[in-house]
Design a protein around this motif. Structure first.
Motif, PDB file in Angstrom:
ATOM      1  N   LYS A 194       0.843  -1.198   0.000  1.00 28.02           N
ATOM      2  CA  LYS A 194       0.000   0.000   0.000  1.00 28.02           C
ATOM      3  C   LYS A 194       0.877   1.246   0.000  1.00 28.02           C
ATOM      4  O   LYS A 194       1.912   1.262   0.665  1.00 28.02           O
ATOM      5  CB  LYS A 194      -0.899  -0.019   1.252  1.00 28.02           C
ATOM      6  N   ALA A 247      -6.482   3.534  -0.824  1.00 32.16           N
ATOM      7  CA  ALA A 247      -7.895   3.241  -1.110  1.00 32.16           C
ATOM      8  C   ALA A 247      -8.510   4.317  -1.995  1.00 32.16           C
ATOM      9  O   ALA A 247      -9.250   4.019  -2.944  1.00 32.16           O
ATOM     10  CB  ALA A 247      -8.666   3.105   0.209  1.00 32.16           C
ATOM     11  N   ASN A 248      -8.220   5.598  -1.716  1.00 33.21           N
ATOM     12  CA  ASN A 248      -8.757   6.680  -2.535  1.00 33.21           C
ATOM     13  C   ASN A 248      -8.149   6.673  -3.935  1.00 33.21           C
ATOM     14  O   ASN A 248      -8.831   6.971  -4.922  1.00 33.21           O
ATOM     15  CB  ASN A 248      -8.496   8.026  -1.864  1.00 33.21           C
ATOM     16  N   SER A 308     -12.827   4.344   1.833  1.00 33.14           N
ATOM     17  CA  SER A 308     -11.734   4.336   2.814  1.00 33.14           C
ATOM     18  C   SER A 308     -12.286   4.666   4.194  1.00 33.14           C
ATOM     19  O   SER A 308     -12.990   5.662   4.370  1.00 33.14           O
ATOM     20  CB  SER A 308     -10.664   5.357   2.420  1.00 33.14           C
ATOM     21  N   PRO A 339     -10.383  10.579   4.166  1.00 32.70           N
ATOM     22  CA  PRO A 339     -11.108   9.300   4.248  1.00 32.70           C
ATOM     23  C   PRO A 339     -12.605   9.483   4.027  1.00 32.70           C
ATOM     24  O   PRO A 339     -13.160  10.560   4.262  1.00 32.70           O
ATOM     25  CB  PRO A 339     -10.814   8.824   5.681  1.00 32.70           C
ATOM     26  N   CYS A 362     -14.413   2.080  -4.072  1.00 26.97           N
ATOM     27  CA  CYS A 362     -13.623   1.650  -2.919  1.00 26.97           C
ATOM     28  C   CYS A 362     -13.721   2.741  -1.862  1.00 26.97           C
ATOM     29  O   CYS A 362     -13.267   3.871  -2.079  1.00 26.97           O
ATOM     30  CB  CYS A 362     -12.165   1.403  -3.331  1.00 26.97           C
ATOM     31  N   TYR A 375      -3.701  -3.228  -4.554  1.00 31.51           N
ATOM     32  CA  TYR A 375      -5.161  -3.227  -4.446  1.00 31.51           C
ATOM     33  C   TYR A 375      -5.802  -4.057  -5.558  1.00 31.51           C
ATOM     34  O   TYR A 375      -6.838  -4.702  -5.337  1.00 31.51           O
ATOM     35  CB  TYR A 375      -5.681  -1.783  -4.473  1.00 31.51           C
ATOM     36  N   ASP A 418      -2.893   3.602   3.845  1.00 30.05           N
ATOM     37  CA  ASP A 418      -4.211   2.974   3.768  1.00 30.05           C
ATOM     38  C   ASP A 418      -5.229   3.880   3.077  1.00 30.05           C
ATOM     39  O   ASP A 418      -5.911   3.455   2.134  1.00 30.05           O
ATOM     40  CB  ASP A 418      -4.695   2.604   5.183  1.00 30.05           C
ATOM     41  N   ILE A 419      -5.344   5.103   3.564  1.00 33.51           N
ATOM     42  CA  ILE A 419      -6.357   6.012   3.012  1.00 33.51           C
ATOM     43  C   ILE A 419      -5.943   6.490   1.616  1.00 33.51           C
ATOM     44  O   ILE A 419      -6.753   6.511   0.689  1.00 33.51           O
ATOM     45  CB  ILE A 419      -6.572   7.208   3.967  1.00 33.51           C
TER      46      ILE A 419
END
Length: 621
Positions: free
Chosen positions: A472, A511-512, A558, A596, A556, A478, A507-508
């Motif tokens: 990540k 995901a974004n 977050s 997020p 997706c 992903y 992580d955020i």
């Protein structure tokens, strides 16, 4: 004078009583011997045999009447209970009388003591005519119909003895050839029946074949076979998938965050299966997938398969173009085994390189190696570098990696200042910091990469280039995670992905970035446009076959938790500058990518949110 008068009056009164008719009648009967004699209390007080037989018959008669009365089933429960009380007291008194006689004689006429009474009360068992003990405890007995009184029958009913299980040896005594059916044909009955049935089946098959042949010759259509009915209960629908970060979300070091176990109990159905496809995406890289799955299963008390775990180096198995090259691996743990599992066969470790070139690692004087052994094989030229994670000795790895980079894979030679190309570098795990048991975050592999980049830029004046950045927030990680989600969903489409993490920059951001990539992909599907999502300049798409990069999810989301790197006391950044940006060098500085979709307290709150979004009733625990 008064006292004398009172005594005279009292004597006169007694004399007057003695002269009454009743007194005279009783005296006359006493003289004639007609007064009814009372039964003595002790058998020893009776000295005449006729009287002893008389009292015996009287006692037996009384007991017989009561026995007959207590056997009356139709009597009222209250009467039955009262008769049982009388019968028991009579039995007890008779027993005391009989026993008292012997004890009276043995004790030379002394009265029976309390200890003797207690002994008689709780003494020998009382048996009925069948030789069974009369129901009751040793202090109170139930006779006749009293046994069926409410509460008495249930009190003294005995549970049936459990059936004795036969041992394996006893069962095996009955197992022979006949048990397995080897003698079924010996009875002379089965073979004739089978032969008769076989002839009938053959005749029917021949007749059916002739009928179908005549129909075909006549040009008639044969009736089509009935199609198998579709199971209407089989549901093939698009589902949601969940991506869990590990450190800071589920664990802190080796300790489980309390909300994690509660969250996973809500994600399991009655058969302990996940309600959604679940994948654990972590930037850890010092172990193999099955070891991580075992650790998570033990700590979270949930069965987790290795196919549900994505480590930072897991997508390397898709980079098959590097599998046949000689690669130098850096990190800690069983790096050689990890590389072999991912498909790399020609692997060289930092330790092996240090043993072959004993003059390269000179920082620690106590660790300076001696002359190399003569039996060591010559190392091949290094063609690529794989950085699995932060090493234990940073100074040794930095020195030897720079040596390999500046000699184009031949660290035994001097630096080439005019290198036109750079060895491919595949880096896993870009986390600048990660959360363990310490109050503040610890340095991660991203900090080691920052040191390596700084040294390389200082020595060459150029930026260190990466062939691939994995883990990540890279897109490849992903995409690989979504591929595992689809496999859990029987290759059916995953519409929505929920990514739960604690780090804004991994992580955020990841995901974004993947959510943006999905939106751009769906928008470009009509024109068949090929693109790379903006957000990272890593050229991972050049090293991966296109068929393995197919993404079918629509979005997706977050979800940021406050149990790890992110501290809720500090507000989310609205603007990002180079001075405060703690992401990797190759990540684009965009504030939208670190915002997020939701901020929640812990992973349990995140699970409650996604269950609510998907229309599930949140279970109460």
């Amino acid at each position: 004078m008064c006292r004398l008068l009172f005594e005279q009056l009292h004597q006169a009164r007694n004399a007057e009583k003695a002269m009454t008719a009743l007194a005279r009648f009783r005296q006359a009967q006493l003289e004639e011997g007609k007064v009814r004699e009372r039964r003595p209390f002790l058998a020893s007080e009776c000295s005449e045999l006729p009287k002893a037989e008389k009292w015996r018959r009287q006692i037996i008669s009384e007991i017989s009447k009561k026995v007959a009365q207590i056997q009356n089933v139709a009597a009222v429960e209250l009467l039955v209970s009262a008769r049982n009380v009388w019968f028991w007291e009579t039995y007890l008194c008779c027993w005391i009388k009989i026993s008292s006689k012997s004890i009276h004689n043995e004790n030379n006429g002394h009265l029976i003591s309390d200890d003797v009474f207690a002994f008689q009360r709780f003494g020998p068992r009382m048996l009925d005519h069948e030789g069974k003990e009369v129901p009751g405890n040793r202090g109170y007995k139930y006779f006749g119909a009293a046994r069926d009184l409410p509460g008495v029958r249930e009190l003294f009913e005995k549970e049936p003895a459990p059936a004795l299980r036969r041992t394996r040896a006893e069962l095996m005594k009955e197992v022979d050839a006949e048990y397995y059916g080897y003698r079924d044909e010996d009875d002379g009955v089965l073979l004739p029946l089978e032969a008769q049935h076989e002839k009938q089946v053959v005749v029917e098959a021949v007749q059916k074949w002739k009928t179908e042949k005549e129909s075909r010759l006549a040009g008639e259509k044969l009736p089509e076979e009935e199609e198998e009915e579709e199971n209407i209960y089989t549901i093939h629908k698009d589902e949601a998938g969940v991506l869990f970060d590990v450190d800071g979300v589920l664990l802190r070091g080796g300790a489980v965050i309390p909300a994690a176990r509660r969250a996973f109990r809500k994600l399991l159905d009655q058969n302990n299966n996940f309600l959604f496809p679940v994948v654990f995406v972590t930037n850890a890289g010092s172990c193999q997938r099955h070891h991580k799955a075992q650790q998570l299963s033990h700590l979270l008390e949930v069965q987790i398969a290795p196919e549900q775990v994505v480590l930072s180096h897991s997508p390397l198995q898709m980079l098959k173009g590097f599998h046949d090259k000689c690669v130098l691996v850096s990190g800690q743990g069983p790096v050689t085994d990890i590389a072999n599992t991912l498909g790399f066969q020609n692997v060289v470790t930092i330790e092996q390189l240090r043993d072959h070139h004993h003059l390269l690692d000179m920082v620690d004087h106590n660790r300076r190696p001696k002359l190399p052994s003569t039996h060591l094989q010559t190392l091949p030229k290094i063609e690529a570098i794989i950085l699995f994670g932060e090493p234990v000795r940073w100074e040794t790895n930095l020195q030897l990696l720079i040596d390999v980079l500046l000699t184009n894979g031949s660290p035994g030679y001097e630096y080439d200042a005019h290198l036109s190309t750079q060895l491919p570098v595949l880096a896993c795990n870009m986390d600048l910091m990660w959360m363990a048991e310490a109050p503040s975050p610890r340095f991660g592999h991203g900090m080691f990469l920052l040191c390596l980049e700084s040294v390389y830029r200082k020595l060459t004046g150029r930026e260190l280039q990466y062939q691939a950045l994995l883990g990540k927030p890279s897109l490849l990680t992903y995409q690989y995670a979504e591929h595992l989600l689809r496999l859990q969903n029987n290759n059916h489409r995953i519409t929505t992905i929920y990514a739960i993490g604690d780090n804004l920059m991994t992580d955020i951001y990841g995901a974004n970035l993947y959510n943006r990539y999905l939106a751009q992909q769906h928008a470009a599907m009509a024109t068949s446009t090929k693109f790379v999502a903006q957000g990272t300049v890593s050229q991972v798409t050049m090293a991966v076959p296109e068929e393995e990069l197919v993404s079918t999810a629509a979005q997706c989301h977050s979800l940021l938790v406050c149990t790890g790197v992110y501290n809720p006391r500090f507000p989310l950044p609205t603007t990002i500058t180079e001075t405060v940006f703690d992401g990797h060098r190759d990540l684009v500085l965009e504030p939208d990518l670190v915002q997020p979709s939701h901020v929640v307290a812990d992973v349990e709150a995140a699970v409650d949110l996604l269950l609510q979004e998907e229309g599930y009733v949140i279970p109460e625990h």
